[in-house]
Scaffold this active site. Structure first.
Site, PDB file in Angstrom:
ATOM      1  N   LYS A 206      12.517  15.749 141.308  1.00 13.23           N
ATOM      2  CA  LYS A 206      11.177  15.148 141.331  1.00 13.23           C
ATOM      3  C   LYS A 206      10.426  15.603 142.585  1.00 13.23           C
ATOM      4  O   LYS A 206       9.284  16.015 142.526  1.00 13.23           O
ATOM      5  CB  LYS A 206      11.312  13.624 141.280  1.00 13.23           C
ATOM      6  CG  LYS A 206      10.003  12.908 141.243  1.00 13.23           C
ATOM      7  CD  LYS A 206      10.208  11.404 141.201  1.00 13.23           C
ATOM      8  CE  LYS A 206       8.945  10.692 141.622  1.00 13.23           C
ATOM      9  NZ  LYS A 206       9.126   9.254 141.760  1.00 13.23           N
ATOM     10  N   GLU A 212      20.465  19.019 148.733  1.00 14.36           N
ATOM     11  CA  GLU A 212      21.625  19.433 147.930  1.00 14.36           C
ATOM     12  C   GLU A 212      21.171  20.316 146.765  1.00 14.36           C
ATOM     13  O   GLU A 212      21.741  21.382 146.501  1.00 14.36           O
ATOM     14  CB  GLU A 212      22.355  18.195 147.374  1.00 14.36           C
ATOM     15  CG  GLU A 212      23.006  17.319 148.423  1.00 14.36           C
ATOM     16  CD  GLU A 212      22.096  16.206 148.928  1.00 14.36           C
ATOM     17  OE1 GLU A 212      20.858  16.415 148.945  1.00 14.36           O
ATOM     18  OE2 GLU A 212      22.606  15.143 149.318  1.00 14.36           O
ATOM     19  N   GLY A 267      13.006   8.231 139.877  1.00 14.32           N
ATOM     20  CA  GLY A 267      14.069   9.197 139.562  1.00 14.32           C
ATOM     21  C   GLY A 267      15.079   8.643 138.575  1.00 14.32           C
ATOM     22  O   GLY A 267      15.446   9.281 137.586  1.00 14.32           O
ATOM     23  N   ARG A 268      15.524   7.410 138.803  1.00 17.91           N
ATOM     24  CA  ARG A 268      16.567   6.837 137.932  1.00 17.91           C
ATOM     25  C   ARG A 268      16.025   6.364 136.584  1.00 17.91           C
ATOM     26  O   ARG A 268      16.780   5.903 135.733  1.00 17.91           O
ATOM     27  CB  ARG A 268      17.304   5.717 138.665  1.00 17.91           C
ATOM     28  CG  ARG A 268      16.389   4.662 139.266  1.00 17.91           C
ATOM     29  CD  ARG A 268      17.107   3.817 140.305  1.00 17.91           C
ATOM     30  NE  ARG A 268      16.216   2.888 140.987  1.00 17.91           N
ATOM     31  CZ  ARG A 268      15.475   3.181 142.044  1.00 17.91           C
ATOM     32  NH1 ARG A 268      15.486   4.413 142.526  1.00 17.91           N
ATOM     33  NH2 ARG A 268      14.718   2.266 142.615  1.00 17.91           N
ATOM     34  N   GLU A 353      20.680   1.174 142.861  1.00 21.13           N
ATOM     35  CA  GLU A 353      19.593   1.773 143.652  1.00 21.13           C
ATOM     36  C   GLU A 353      18.306   0.960 143.456  1.00 21.13           C
ATOM     37  O   GLU A 353      17.436   0.933 144.316  1.00 21.13           O
ATOM     38  CB  GLU A 353      19.368   3.240 143.275  1.00 21.13           C
ATOM     39  CG  GLU A 353      18.650   4.022 144.358  1.00 21.13           C
ATOM     40  CD  GLU A 353      18.528   5.522 144.077  1.00 21.13           C
ATOM     41  OE1 GLU A 353      17.827   5.902 143.126  1.00 21.13           O
ATOM     42  OE2 GLU A 353      19.122   6.323 144.822  1.00 21.13           O
ATOM     43  N   HIS A 384      44.683   0.411 131.322  1.00 22.09           N
ATOM     44  CA  HIS A 384      45.951   0.905 131.872  1.00 22.09           C
ATOM     45  C   HIS A 384      45.816   1.260 133.349  1.00 22.09           C
ATOM     46  O   HIS A 384      46.630   1.995 133.887  1.00 22.09           O
ATOM     47  CB  HIS A 384      46.425   2.105 131.049  1.00 22.09           C
ATOM     48  CG  HIS A 384      46.708   1.712 129.626  1.00 22.09           C
ATOM     49  ND1 HIS A 384      47.914   1.204 129.224  1.00 22.09           N
ATOM     50  CD2 HIS A 384      45.896   1.690 128.536  1.00 22.09           C
ATOM     51  CE1 HIS A 384      47.850   0.904 127.926  1.00 22.09           C
ATOM     52  NE2 HIS A 384      46.633   1.185 127.487  1.00 22.09           N
ATOM     53  N   LYS A 515      19.522  10.520 155.085  1.00 22.60           N
ATOM     54  CA  LYS A 515      18.894  11.839 154.883  1.00 22.60           C
ATOM     55  C   LYS A 515      18.210  12.292 156.176  1.00 22.60           C
ATOM     56  O   LYS A 515      18.323  13.447 156.582  1.00 22.60           O
ATOM     57  CB  LYS A 515      17.814  11.749 153.793  1.00 22.60           C
ATOM     58  CG  LYS A 515      18.327  11.643 152.383  1.00 22.60           C
ATOM     59  CD  LYS A 515      17.131  11.742 151.429  1.00 22.60           C
ATOM     60  CE  LYS A 515      17.465  11.257 150.051  1.00 22.60           C
ATOM     61  NZ  LYS A 515      16.333  11.201 149.158  1.00 22.60           N
TER      62      LYS A 515
HETATM   63  O1  F6P Z   1      18.353  10.042 147.390  1.00 21.01           O
HETATM   64  C1  F6P Z   1      18.157   9.266 146.266  1.00 21.01           C
HETATM   65  C2  F6P Z   1      17.226   9.957 145.304  1.00 21.01           C
HETATM   66  O2  F6P Z   1      15.942   9.995 145.822  1.00 21.01           O
HETATM   67  C3  F6P Z   1      17.242   9.290 143.937  1.00 21.01           C
HETATM   68  O3  F6P Z   1      16.418   8.199 143.860  1.00 21.01           O
HETATM   69  C4  F6P Z   1      16.852  10.429 143.060  1.00 21.01           C
HETATM   70  O4  F6P Z   1      17.166  10.180 141.712  1.00 21.01           O
HETATM   71  C5  F6P Z   1      17.648  11.546 143.665  1.00 21.01           C
HETATM   72  O5  F6P Z   1      17.629  11.294 145.056  1.00 21.01           O
HETATM   73  C6  F6P Z   1      17.151  12.924 143.380  1.00 21.01           C
HETATM   74  O6  F6P Z   1      15.844  13.124 143.835  1.00 21.01           O
HETATM   75  P1  F6P Z   1      14.998  14.372 143.369  1.00 21.01           P
HETATM   76  O7  F6P Z   1      14.848  14.313 141.898  1.00 21.01           O
HETATM   77  O8  F6P Z   1      13.695  14.266 144.075  1.00 21.01           O
HETATM   78  O9  F6P Z   1      15.747  15.612 143.792  1.00 21.01           O
END
Ligand code: F6P
Length: 525
Positions: A206, A212, A267-268, A353, A384, A515
């Site tokens: 987003k 990452e 995002g979620r 979150e 189990h 972060k």
């Molecule tokens: O660090 C958490 C977060 O911002 C989530 O809310 C989000 O889903 C995820 O990182 C990924 O963010 P992006 O889609 O901006 O890479």
């Protein structure tokens, strides 16, 4: 919206405290009432909810409904649907419902938003069709056969979960893979069976700044170029899904391969947007639209049902009863369908979150427990492993069981597999609720031939306190539509709980400090 009152100061909260302190009969006693079952069921959008095994009675349910009324959940839902800026710490509307309701005549969020949504949805569906037909070719002219999703959190968990749940052996036009973790193993492990000439990457972010994701994307580009892809042809292999198309364009993504979402999509909650592209590629655009339709069905349900038949509201209220009044700190979710193997991680982000907060919307400190620790996994496997703790441990762990009434696998003995699965799920629900007393255990042991003294010694170890609550959710089958309804049901549950606790469900400032520190450390290294 009426003035904000912290939930613990409402008379409805205090009434619930009184009921909890007075105590209820055990589930054993409650379940001996033959009329109980009928009154503690609800059904909508193909989901049947059995909450007869929750530690509630009619009085508790009434008091919980009074709490929902006292916290103005209806007005809060309306504000969200109408696109009011309810995410005030980020100055944003919250409109994931618009993503599955763009066909709605006279949409409450406005026609302009619906038009934007429809444009991107059509673009996603058309692209997925093209990809699945073999019309998308890579640098060598060969058709793309594998798509690797690069993204994390909401840009990974939802699409990954839904692709796994809905993919059938017959439906593998293009294979979809997911890489979320920036450790090199993850990408390498995925790429080792793939060929650069026939592999494309969907970079999902987003913000288009997530460290990452951007690191993995850079590595993917390097793999493509090392595999013979020239820079001018690289864009054939790269797609971007983002709310920052400017950043994607600046990185050389082709405009035709950039799919947009907007700041009002959390995002979620973004699987319903272009973030669902890998799902559409994996299972087809028709199935993807059906997934959206299932969520739309649930949206319609929450807006039209009575409070006592509103599935997400009931789930939310029972969760609050367990979390705040029975003091259960966690919620265990156990799907009894292997295709839902990734449901729990997806729900973890959605719930924790969103509602892992300790500040009210007015800035004051929350005085009650909020998001439970949500955990679990496939029930059969859990039985189990960690079910021991749920049955005999010292934590009170409420469970959501998720069962599927029909079986569609092609295996000759599939019906037998399914029988064993459901038998186990129902046995677990019963064992958790009813338990087995020391006396009953001792009698059983003696009946099996054990001496009285041996039986007396063993019985405390082999007895079960019971009185562990659960809800069972029954779906007829896992289809795109039923899955969409199930996912949206949990989304709305999270909304209702936040509305009652008086917290912001749609920001996530808790993830920022780590972060920032990582960036700070990087700049000093
Ligand atoms: O660090 C958490 C977060 O911002 C989530 O809310 C989000 O889903 C995820 O990182 C990924 O963010 P992006 O889609 O901006 O890479």
């Amino acid at each position: 919206m009426p003035d904000f009152i912290p939930v613990h100061q409402t008379p409805a909260w205090q009434a619930l405290q009184g009921l909890a302190q007075a105590g209820l009969p055990s589930l054993r006693e409650l379940l001996s009432d033959p009329d109980r079952n009928a009154s503690l069921h609800a059904q909508a959008c193909g989901i049947r909810m059995d909450f007869s095994h929750q530690r509630v009675n009619a009085k508790v349910m009434q008091a919980l409904q009074a709490l929902a009324t006292a916290t103005h959940v209806d007005a809060q839902l309306k504000a969200m649907v109408q696109g009011e800026c309810i995410n005030t710490t980020e100055q944003r509307s919250v409109l994931h419902m618009a993503l599955r309701g763009s066909h709605r005549p006279d949409p409450p969020w406005g026609a302009a938003i619906s038009a934007q949504v429809a444009t991107q949805l059509n673009k996603v569906c058309a692209f997925a069709q093209q990809m699945r037909s073999g019309a998308c070719v890579g640098f060598s002219g060969q058709a793309i056969t594998d798509v690797v999703n690069i993204g994390i959190g909401g840009s990974d968990l939802g699409p990954r979960m839904a692709s796994m749940a809905l993919q059938t052996p017959a439906n593998t036009a293009v294979r979809v893979h997911f890489v979320s973790n920036v450790d090199a193993w993850s990408l390498q492990h995925t790429l080792q069976t793939l060929q650069p000439a026939t592999t494309a990457f969907v970079v999902q972010s987003k913000t288009f700044t997530t460290q990452e994701t951007m690191t993995i994307a850079a590595s993917a580009r390097r793999w493509l170029s090392d595999g013979g892809c020239s820079t001018p042809l690289m864009s054939r292999h790269l797609m971007a899904v983002t709310a920052r198309p400017d950043l994607a364009l600046a990185q050389g993504f082709d405009a035709a391969h950039i799919f947009e979402l907007w700041d009002w999509v959390g995002g979620r909650y973004s699987i319903w947007s272009a973030i669902g592209l890998p799902v559409a590629i994996a299972v087809g655009d028709t199935a993807f639209r059906d997934l959206l339709q299932g969520a739309f069905d649930m949206d319609a349900h929450v807006q039209s049902s009575t409070p006592d038949s509103n599935l997400p509201l009931l789930m939310a209220l029972l969760g609050i009863w367990n979390r705040n009044f029975l003091r259960a700190e966690s919620l265990h979710i156990a799907p009894y369908a292997s295709c839902l193997g990734l449901l729990v991680p997806y729900l973890q982000q959605m719930d924790m979150e969103s509602n892992g907060k300790s500040t009210h919307i007015d800035g004051s400190a929350v005085q009650v427990g909020t998001s439970p620790l949500l955990w679990g996994g496939l029930g059969i496997d859990g039985q189990h492993a960690y079910f021991q703790m749920i049955h005999q441990g010292t934590h009170l762990v409420p469970t959501d069981f998720i069962g599927v009434t029909t079986e569609h696998s092609g295996l000759p003995l599939a019906a037998e597999h399914h029988r064993v699965v459901l038998l186990n799920m129902q046995a677990q629900a019963q064992a958790l609720a009813m338990g087995r007393t020391v006396q009953e255990t001792q009698t059983l042991l003696q009946d099996s031939g054990m001496s009285e003294s041996e039986a007396a010694e063993l019985a405390p170890h082999r007895s079960y306190a019971g009185n562990r609550p659960c809800t069972t959710l029954w779906l007829e089958a896992i289809t795109p539509r039923s899955l969409g309804s199930l996912m949206a049901m949990y989304e709305h549950k999270v909304f209702y709980q936040a509305a009652i606790w008086g917290i912001h469900a749609y920001d996530q400032w808790g993830v920022e400090l780590g972060k920032t520190l990582a960036k700070h450390m990087e700049s000093r290294a």
